[in-house]
Design a protein around this motif. Sequence first.
Motif, PDB file in Angstrom:
ATOM      1  N   GLU A   1     -39.220  -0.694 -13.163  1.00 33.88           N
ATOM      2  CA  GLU A   1     -38.033  -1.374 -12.627  1.00 33.88           C
ATOM      3  C   GLU A   1     -37.032  -1.682 -13.739  1.00 33.88           C
ATOM      4  OE1 GLU A   1     -37.012  -5.627 -10.567  1.00 33.88           O
ATOM      5  OE2 GLU A   1     -38.877  -4.638  -9.980  1.00 33.88           O
ATOM      6  N   ARG A   2     -37.531  -2.101 -14.907  1.00 38.26           N
ATOM      7  CA  ARG A   2     -36.640  -2.387 -16.040  1.00 38.26           C
ATOM      8  C   ARG A   2     -35.914  -1.126 -16.507  1.00 38.26           C
ATOM      9  NH1 ARG A   2     -37.163  -7.236 -19.046  1.00 38.26           N
ATOM     10  NH2 ARG A   2     -36.317  -6.102 -20.832  1.00 38.26           N
ATOM     11  N   VAL A   3     -36.605   0.008 -16.510  1.00 43.09           N
ATOM     12  CA  VAL A   3     -35.957   1.265 -16.895  1.00 43.09           C
ATOM     13  C   VAL A   3     -34.854   1.613 -15.906  1.00 43.09           C
ATOM     14  CG1 VAL A   3     -36.324   3.768 -17.019  1.00 43.09           C
ATOM     15  CG2 VAL A   3     -37.857   2.234 -18.224  1.00 43.09           C
ATOM     16  N   GLN A   4     -35.113   1.391 -14.625  1.00 41.26           N
ATOM     17  CA  GLN A   4     -34.099   1.686 -13.621  1.00 41.26           C
ATOM     18  C   GLN A   4     -32.886   0.773 -13.770  1.00 41.26           C
ATOM     19  OE1 GLN A   4     -36.352   1.370 -10.005  1.00 41.26           O
ATOM     20  NE2 GLN A   4     -37.075   3.482 -10.133  1.00 41.26           N
ATOM     21  N   GLN A   5     -33.106  -0.461 -14.203  1.00 43.16           N
ATOM     22  CA  GLN A   5     -31.997  -1.399 -14.344  1.00 43.16           C
ATOM     23  C   GLN A   5     -31.259  -1.235 -15.667  1.00 43.16           C
ATOM     24  OE1 GLN A   5     -33.627  -5.292 -13.832  1.00 43.16           O
ATOM     25  NE2 GLN A   5     -33.632  -5.174 -11.598  1.00 43.16           N
ATOM     26  N   TRP A   6     -31.992  -1.109 -16.779  1.00 40.50           N
ATOM     27  CA  TRP A   6     -31.377  -1.141 -18.099  1.00 40.50           C
ATOM     28  C   TRP A   6     -31.479   0.169 -18.876  1.00 40.50           C
ATOM     29  CZ3 TRP A   6     -34.366  -5.821 -17.094  1.00 40.50           C
ATOM     30  CH2 TRP A   6     -33.550  -6.862 -16.707  1.00 40.50           C
ATOM     31  N   GLY A   7     -32.100   1.178 -18.315  1.00 37.61           N
ATOM     32  CA  GLY A   7     -32.172   2.466 -18.987  1.00 37.61           C
ATOM     33  C   GLY A   7     -33.369   2.579 -19.920  1.00 37.61           C
TER      34      GLY A   7
ATOM     35  N   ASP B   1     -33.512   2.645 -23.072  1.00 41.81           N
ATOM     36  CA  ASP B   1     -33.438   1.939 -24.344  1.00 41.81           C
ATOM     37  C   ASP B   1     -34.104   0.569 -24.303  1.00 41.81           C
ATOM     38  OD1 ASP B   1     -32.137   4.029 -25.566  1.00 41.81           O
ATOM     39  OD2 ASP B   1     -30.148   3.280 -25.032  1.00 41.81           O
ATOM     40  N   ASP B   2     -34.595   0.166 -23.168  1.00 42.09           N
ATOM     41  CA  ASP B   2     -35.261  -1.123 -23.041  1.00 42.09           C
ATOM     42  C   ASP B   2     -36.647  -1.045 -23.698  1.00 42.09           C
ATOM     43  OD1 ASP B   2     -35.804  -3.760 -22.147  1.00 42.09           O
ATOM     44  OD2 ASP B   2     -36.921  -2.924 -20.460  1.00 42.09           O
ATOM     45  N   GLN B   3     -36.814  -1.755 -24.802  1.00 42.60           N
ATOM     46  CA  GLN B   3     -38.055  -1.650 -25.573  1.00 42.60           C
ATOM     47  C   GLN B   3     -39.253  -2.260 -24.860  1.00 42.60           C
ATOM     48  OE1 GLN B   3     -37.296  -3.158 -29.483  1.00 42.60           O
ATOM     49  NE2 GLN B   3     -35.877  -1.511 -29.986  1.00 42.60           N
TER      50      GLN B   3
ATOM     51  N   SER C   1     -39.909  -2.060 -21.739  1.00 41.81           N
ATOM     52  CA  SER C   1     -40.419  -1.068 -20.784  1.00 41.81           C
ATOM     53  C   SER C   1     -41.266  -0.008 -21.484  1.00 41.81           C
ATOM     54  CB  SER C   1     -39.273  -0.411 -20.022  1.00 41.81           C
ATOM     55  OG  SER C   1     -38.496   0.383 -20.882  1.00 41.81           O
TER      56      SER C   1
END
Length: 148
Positions: free
Chosen positions: A47-53, A55-57, A59
């Motif tokens: 979900e974090r990747v879908q929201q922030w891409g 580059d979210d460490q 995730s």
Amino acid sequence: MKNKTLATWLAFLGGPLGLHRFYLHGPGDLLAWALPIPTALGLYGIERVQQWGLDDQLSWVLIPLLGFTYAGCALRAILYGLMTPERWNARFNPAAAPDAPPGRTSWPTVFAIAASLMIGTAVLMASLAFSFQRYFEYQIEEARKISQ
């Protein structure tokens, strides 16, 4: 009587939720209650990747938890499916005869083993590839920052 085929399919399909552990050990099994935690954390990482891409460490750490949990449950399904009927019945059906039908391997058990091997291996390799790729890309970015 605990059925080996059902336990194998539960470990393969519902393992990350602990369904096989609940089936074999009952609701008092702590590992069955703990298995959904890394599964939920991995789903949160997706979900974090879908929201922030990508580059979210955070995730980068959370997503492999889901993959490793699923791969571990697929391995457990393989181990259940390959267990001899005598060993299965001694462990999970102690009151039954060593060659009782719930411990026997049938074609659905073989299909569960094959599916667990194929899907579990693919998930494990994808998790490792994602983890290493993100780690090395991060290292290259940091080296570029230092060199400039």
